[in-house]
Design an enzyme around this catalytic site. Structure first.
Site: not given
Length: 426
Positions: A55, A59, A89, A174, A306, A310, A324
């Protein structure tokens, strides 16, 4: 040829050594030494199978300012990962065979960790129309998920499980009830009330896990093949209990926990620092202790990062507006080696299994054990302590909630099929 001398071996089968490990032709040739051009002194270190992360958010495509395949896969090998599952995603989402194929081909050319893309379960991750799972699998997708979004339509999830079962693909969820979660930015409870912050209740996770397990029961009854449900980033005691009960009842469900939920609690939010803002949120000490028990008794199958990079500018916004996510590929194993194994006596054999055989079983892959003839996708780990320093990260996200923590168990050599992809030997 590479010879790692006087090194202890640890995998899901146990610990042994010290031994002299000879590596060549992409495999372990001998555990009794031999001639080699490169000799590594493994005294005091231990050798493990390469880690697999179920996981991670890399990006790419669309948000390469946060991370890209090169920076993310370099971070992975520095963290001891030889294999990594990227989440879909992105912008646009990875929901076509062409997108899956492009990621695999670019990652292969980079020659770092091996990339195993996850593909979206539904088109554009909108939760309405299923993606072409068979074509996605042919292109290289190993898992289907709308991670980053919750699957609100139980019927669509059921159809996805039935479709994936025929192909032998797991479906990862999720597990949060969006209606209960609402705008929560931290664990819902007395501390959130005290701080005046909107809470995300543990019941949001438990309610969705309970529903998804019933959907799994339905799919299991209706499918000629075995559907496989994987619960991502499990964070609550009640959610864990539900998965434990389901496993005891024979349901084909697996689950993962993250390094941040295992080492941090909601108390970190007293600082109002958005570095600690994750989804699902950091929970209570009681939840954390339950997760540790779940690691030991097999309720939890894997530790997954996970990894969620960012930009620093984004994470420096206030707690309500910051995104998040925590980047953790490079510190995950040292963090848990130190905090769980060294400080709490968590069995090293089991910890390594949660980074290796556990995630491989979730994907239906064969284990890699340290024996003659085995694939030489390996990591050499040093017990020498050093502080977490985000300035040294390969990831573009050079910040960490663990900055300054002194950790041991750092990867100093990572090999993929016998090829050195990371070296930090002194």
């Amino acid at each position: 040829m590479i010879l790692i001398r006087n090194v202890r071996l640890v995998d899901a089968m146990g610990e042994r050594g010290p031994l002299d490990v000879l590596i060549g032709e992409g495999r372990i040739l001998s555990l009794e030494g031999g001639e080699a051009k490169q000799v590594v002194d493994g005294t005091g270190c231990f050798l493990a199978p390469g880690f697999l992360d179920l996981h991670a958010h890399l990006r790419e495509p669309g948000e390469e300012v946060k991370e890209d395949l090169f920076s993310g896969l370099l971070a992975a090998v520095r963290g001891g990962y030889t294999d990594l599952v990227s989440m879909p995603n992105t912008s646009p989402p990875v929901d076509t065979p062409e997108a899956v194929r492009a990621l695999r081909e670019k990652a292969k050319a980079l020659g770092l960790a091996r990339l195993h893309p996850a593909a979206a379960l539904t088109e554009k991750q909108e939760g309405k129309t299923l993606t072409p799972a068979g074509l996605l699998q042919e292109a290289g997708a190993v898992l289907l998920t709308d991670d980053g979004r919750t699957n609100e339509d139980a019927g669509v999830l059921a159809a996805g499980l039935l479709m994936a079962a025929v192909l032998g693909l797991p479906v990862a969820v999720h597990a949060e009830d969006a209606g209960l979660r609402r705008g929560g930015v931290m664990n819902d409870g007395a501390l959130a009330d005290l701080l005046g912050l909107p809470g995300n209740p543990p019941e949001a996770e438990a309610a969705r896990i309970a529903r998804d397990l019933e959907v799994l029961r339905y799919a299991l009854r209706r499918s000629p093949a075995t559907p496989r449900l994987h619960v991502q980033h499990l964070s609550t005691k009640r959610g864990l209990e539900l998965v434990r009960e389901a496993k005891r009842a024979g349901l084909p469900v697996t689950a993962e926990a993250t390094p941040h939920h295992l080492t941090l609690t909601e108390e970190a939010l007293r600082t109002f620092d958005p570095l600690f803002k994750v989804a699902p949120p950091l929970r209570t000490r009681e939840d954390q202790e339950a997760l540790l028990e779940g690691l030991l008794d097999g309720t939890l199958d894997a530790i997954a990062t996970d990894h969620a990079p960012h930009t620093l500018a984004e994470k420096e916004k206030d707690l309500l507006r910051a995104p998040f996510g925590i980047p953790s590929l490079e510190v995950a194993f040292p963090l848990l080696y130190t905090e769980l194994h060294l400080k709490r006596g968590f069995p090293l054999q089991r910890l390594v299994e949660l980074f290796t055989d556990g995630p491989r079983r979730v994907l239906g892959l064969s284990p890699i054990h340290l024996e003659e003839g085995a694939e030489a996708s390996l990591v050499l780990l040093s017990p020498k302590e050093r502080p977490v320093d985000p300035a040294r990260f390969a990831s573009k996200a050079r910040f960490s909630p663990w900055t300054g923590w002194r950790l041991g168990g750092w990867p100093v050599l990572t090999l993929v099929e016998g090829r050195i992809v990371h070296e930090a030997l002194e």
